[in-house]
Design a protein around this motif. Sequence first.
Motif, PDB file in Angstrom:
ATOM      1  N   THR A  27     -15.074  -6.088  31.136  1.00 47.58           N
ATOM      2  CA  THR A  27     -14.139  -6.717  30.202  1.00 47.58           C
ATOM      3  C   THR A  27     -13.072  -5.724  29.765  1.00 47.58           C
ATOM      4  OG1 THR A  27     -15.820  -8.258  29.389  1.00 47.58           O
ATOM      5  CG2 THR A  27     -13.911  -7.888  27.985  1.00 47.58           C
ATOM      6  N   ASN A  48     -21.094  -5.863  31.370  1.00 51.85           N
ATOM      7  CA  ASN A  48     -20.181  -6.894  30.860  1.00 51.85           C
ATOM      8  C   ASN A  48     -19.058  -6.261  30.048  1.00 51.85           C
ATOM      9  OD1 ASN A  48     -21.107  -9.386  31.841  1.00 51.85           O
ATOM     10  ND2 ASN A  48     -22.763  -9.449  30.345  1.00 51.85           N
ATOM     11  N   THR A  93     -19.772 -18.259  25.619  1.00 53.47           N
ATOM     12  CA  THR A  93     -20.756 -18.436  24.559  1.00 53.47           C
ATOM     13  C   THR A  93     -20.063 -18.182  23.230  1.00 53.47           C
ATOM     14  OG1 THR A  93     -22.567 -17.702  25.993  1.00 53.47           O
ATOM     15  CG2 THR A  93     -22.963 -17.665  23.626  1.00 53.47           C
ATOM     16  N   SER A 109     -22.930 -22.797  24.462  1.00 57.70           N
ATOM     17  CA  SER A 109     -22.621 -22.184  25.756  1.00 57.70           C
ATOM     18  C   SER A 109     -21.918 -23.195  26.658  1.00 57.70           C
ATOM     19  CB  SER A 109     -23.896 -21.689  26.445  1.00 57.70           C
ATOM     20  OG  SER A 109     -24.482 -20.648  25.688  1.00 57.70           O
ATOM     21  N   MET A 136     -15.343 -12.615  35.221  1.00 56.93           N
ATOM     22  CA  MET A 136     -16.199 -12.571  34.033  1.00 56.93           C
ATOM     23  C   MET A 136     -16.466 -13.975  33.491  1.00 56.93           C
ATOM     24  SD  MET A 136     -17.046  -9.449  33.599  1.00 56.93           S
ATOM     25  CE  MET A 136     -17.758  -9.521  31.965  1.00 56.93           C
ATOM     26  N   ASN A 137     -15.443 -14.814  33.500  1.00 58.30           N
ATOM     27  CA  ASN A 137     -15.630 -16.188  33.019  1.00 58.30           C
ATOM     28  C   ASN A 137     -16.526 -16.991  33.951  1.00 58.30           C
ATOM     29  OD1 ASN A 137     -13.943 -17.034  30.507  1.00 58.30           O
ATOM     30  ND2 ASN A 137     -12.603 -15.660  31.626  1.00 58.30           N
ATOM     31  N   HIS A 175     -18.843 -15.727  35.954  1.00 54.92           N
ATOM     32  CA  HIS A 175     -20.201 -15.169  35.913  1.00 54.92           C
ATOM     33  C   HIS A 175     -20.913 -15.491  34.603  1.00 54.92           C
ATOM     34  CE1 HIS A 175     -23.224 -11.934  35.314  1.00 54.92           C
ATOM     35  NE2 HIS A 175     -23.438 -12.139  36.605  1.00 54.92           N
ATOM     36  N   ASN A 176     -20.197 -15.357  33.481  1.00 59.52           N
ATOM     37  CA  ASN A 176     -20.839 -15.478  32.167  1.00 59.52           C
ATOM     38  C   ASN A 176     -20.623 -16.816  31.485  1.00 59.52           C
ATOM     39  OD1 ASN A 176     -21.732 -12.777  32.312  1.00 59.52           O
ATOM     40  ND2 ASN A 176     -19.835 -12.027  31.411  1.00 59.52           N
TER      41      ASN A 176
END
Length: 449
Positions: free
Chosen positions: A378, A374, A139, A316, A132-133, A135-136
């Motif tokens: 998560t 997401n 922010t 971001s 997740m970190n 990919h995203n």
Amino acid sequence: MDALVMAAQLIAGLSILVGIHEFGHFAAAKIFKIRVNKFYLFFDFLFPFPNLLKFSIFKFKKGDTEYGLGWFPMGGYVDIAGMIDESKGADDLESVPQPWEFRTKPAWQRLIVMMGGIIMNVITGIVIFIGMNYHNGETYIPIEEVNKYGVYASKLGEKIGIRTGDKIINANGEKVTRYSDITDGDFFFADDNYLTVLRDGKEVKVVFPKETIDWMSDKEFENMRYVYPRYPFKVKRLLEGYPAEQAGLKEGDEPIAINGVDVPYFFEFTEELSKYKEKEVTLSVNRGGQIIDLKLAVNENGKVGFEPQFNIKFESHPYTLEEAIPVGTKQAFNVIILQIKGFAKIFKGEVSASKSIQSPIGMAKIYGSVWDWNRFWTLTGLLSMVLAFMNFLPIPALDGGHVVFLTYEMITRKKPSEKVLMVAQQIGMLLLLSIMIFAFGNDIFKLFQ
């Protein structure tokens, strides 16, 4: 439809995690040449009664193992030969021990088999958080951005002692750099947590009552943060067929007052609007420097029908894989740390067990009625770490209970009798059944409140 989406997400998440957990036991057993009789997703009996309503939706056999999908969607299991667990009765272990059975293997091998599920859930949680970190990225809202206009205090925030317009100076004496520093678990689970805020030009220390976490579980404050960033806004898009469109509101309009009450910030706007459900209001807007008054109806939900555009600056930070690994790993283990702190608060009496223990009904509500990938991953990563922690608790019938007996055996070199293990298993199952009934009853009660 909302309930179906919630249930589907919960079943999908649990199926992934339970399947991985049981595969951990399965793989470890195979490594040590222990026979696995069954590998099931969901139970093919009425858990926790191993001989009641025994049937599966489908099954097939490969080698010594029967693989299948049970009818009772509350978990899953592997039936490891010669091991006392939730899938067996007392008569299942009356035969002469065989070399391919769990009970004939050295204690250290049995310990690894029992830890296999927990280890796999920890690995899964870490991988999800890393992914997740990566990919995203990250922010966040810098605290400087929040302090431009101060915070908006919800009903929960006001009960704690926060006031709308407060500006954050520090949290628990530490410098605050982002909005999440005052809303995450690390802040809330600290002992004697407090905020220092700037209010009317003076520094004020707001000490959080010990009941704060308990209050957050109240129906009145459900899904509510105690503070939100305060930000100006304007109309981004009108929703077709809603009062805002019919009254002549336009994209780019900046709402500034409702019936003469100033509402320059979004949360003040929604709070004031909610007072006029199914009534007509005068909405004052700034349209290109000109103030225009519009008459429009408010629907039964306190809405007028437009999508807002917020005037707030987010920061971001994308992560490389190398950066995401330590960040994701830390986040994953932080879930376990917060679980331990949460249990400590329950034992201290600061948090009510009835508000903290949730059944699948409560977990489904957390997943929500909108399928957001997401959010799904998560929560699934978080649940994987929680599942690992809960299974490690030293309760008979859980993996942690088996670990306690095996550790005792390795230290004393005395193996507990199968009768002792069976009685402990039954006590553990009774305890788990009691917790399960309590959790379901608690969540059902909340639904009918």
